[in-house]
Design an enzyme around this catalytic site. Sequence first.
Site, mmCIF file in Angstrom:
data_model
loop_
_atom_site.group_PDB
_atom_site.id
_atom_site.type_symbol
_atom_site.label_atom_id
_atom_site.label_comp_id
_atom_site.label_asym_id
_atom_site.label_seq_id
_atom_site.Cartn_x
_atom_site.Cartn_y
_atom_site.Cartn_z
ATOM 1 N N ARG A 112 0.824 -1.212 0.000
ATOM 2 C CA ARG A 112 0.000 0.000 0.000
ATOM 3 C C ARG A 112 0.866 1.275 0.000
ATOM 4 O O ARG A 112 0.509 2.278 0.621
ATOM 5 C CB ARG A 112 -0.980 -0.002 1.183
ATOM 6 C CG ARG A 112 -1.929 -1.193 1.163
ATOM 7 C CD ARG A 112 -2.837 -1.198 -0.057
ATOM 8 N NE ARG A 112 -3.653 -2.402 -0.102
ATOM 9 C CZ ARG A 112 -3.391 -3.477 -0.843
ATOM 10 N NH1 ARG A 112 -2.318 -3.499 -1.631
ATOM 11 N NH2 ARG A 112 -4.182 -4.536 -0.841
ATOM 12 N N SER A 135 -11.804 -1.394 2.127
ATOM 13 C CA SER A 135 -11.143 -2.004 3.279
ATOM 14 C C SER A 135 -10.441 -0.920 4.093
ATOM 15 O O SER A 135 -9.598 -0.195 3.589
ATOM 16 C CB SER A 135 -10.131 -3.037 2.789
ATOM 17 O OG SER A 135 -9.498 -3.674 3.867
ATOM 18 N N GLU A 157 -5.672 1.718 6.282
ATOM 19 C CA GLU A 157 -5.296 1.707 4.863
ATOM 20 C C GLU A 157 -5.802 2.973 4.193
ATOM 21 O O GLU A 157 -5.174 3.492 3.280
ATOM 22 C CB GLU A 157 -5.874 0.470 4.185
ATOM 23 C CG GLU A 157 -5.573 0.346 2.708
ATOM 24 C CD GLU A 157 -6.058 -0.954 2.123
ATOM 25 O OE1 GLU A 157 -6.632 -0.911 1.014
ATOM 26 O OE2 GLU A 157 -5.879 -2.006 2.751
#
Length: 292
Positions: free
Chosen positions: A165, A215, A285
């Site tokens: 990420r 998410s 995230e």
Amino acid sequence: MEKAPLQIKEQQAIAPYAYTQAGGVADYLAIPQTLTELTDLLAWAKDQDLPVHIFGRLSNLVVRSGGLRGLVILTTDLKDIRQDGLKLTAQAGCDIIWLAAVAQEKGLAGLEWSAGIPGTVGGAVFMNAGAYGGQADMVVTEVKAVMPDLTLQTFAQDDLAFAYRHSVFQDNGGVIVEVTFALTEGNQADIRAKMDEINYARANKQPLSWPSNGSVFKRPTGHFAGKLIMDAGLQGTRVGGVEVSKKHAGFMVNLAQGTGNDYEDLIHLVQEKVFEAYQVELEPEVRILGDR
């Protein structure tokens, strides 16, 4: 102050553009139609010493209720695609879902994992997005970006500092404008079948009928964030109009005109409860930006 370019809107609500349907007001907001317009906007903001925020679909983002200072640029109208053999090059605002569909039509494999990701090419590279066994760094070979000094710079694959990420653009201030994907020859029907399988799995597992930011947390080492949240009994926990999804504990959904602050407060509450129960720190995230 020098007169702003015509396409700039002042005091523009962010919520209508965001997947969460939440977020405060931007001082200035613009949606450029060309790369020249984008560069002109960046030059204007630089001249006025304004902070700049570059977004696509705002699908992995929480904007606090106090909004964003400076200029917000949405790249969603920059979406051209061109093909060179097994390579597809797309502008940053192209929906990654649409790019996957184009690849399938051309019999090019490698983007099936992105068939259901509700973001843009630029966002997918910025966050090194991934799902269902695939990830941006597996197929991205070159990125062009406008740097803070307004020069256009080309980044080869080795320059992108991809990690989980993460990409170099989270550190260098570059504005992604174009991305090249190296794909492989495949069978159209097989590619479509894989995309359908992924989308079926998403529809069964994820709360797609409600606004959300996808998410919420990164995968903690040795654990799954959603399972930790579920085991801690947090599904259905609500702050304001935002709730930990009862369908998938890794998602937070906007059920009743929830705000950016509701999202942030619920994220902090979940982090606190999971740490109390399991001594595992959940790292978001999603990016959280703006004023309270």
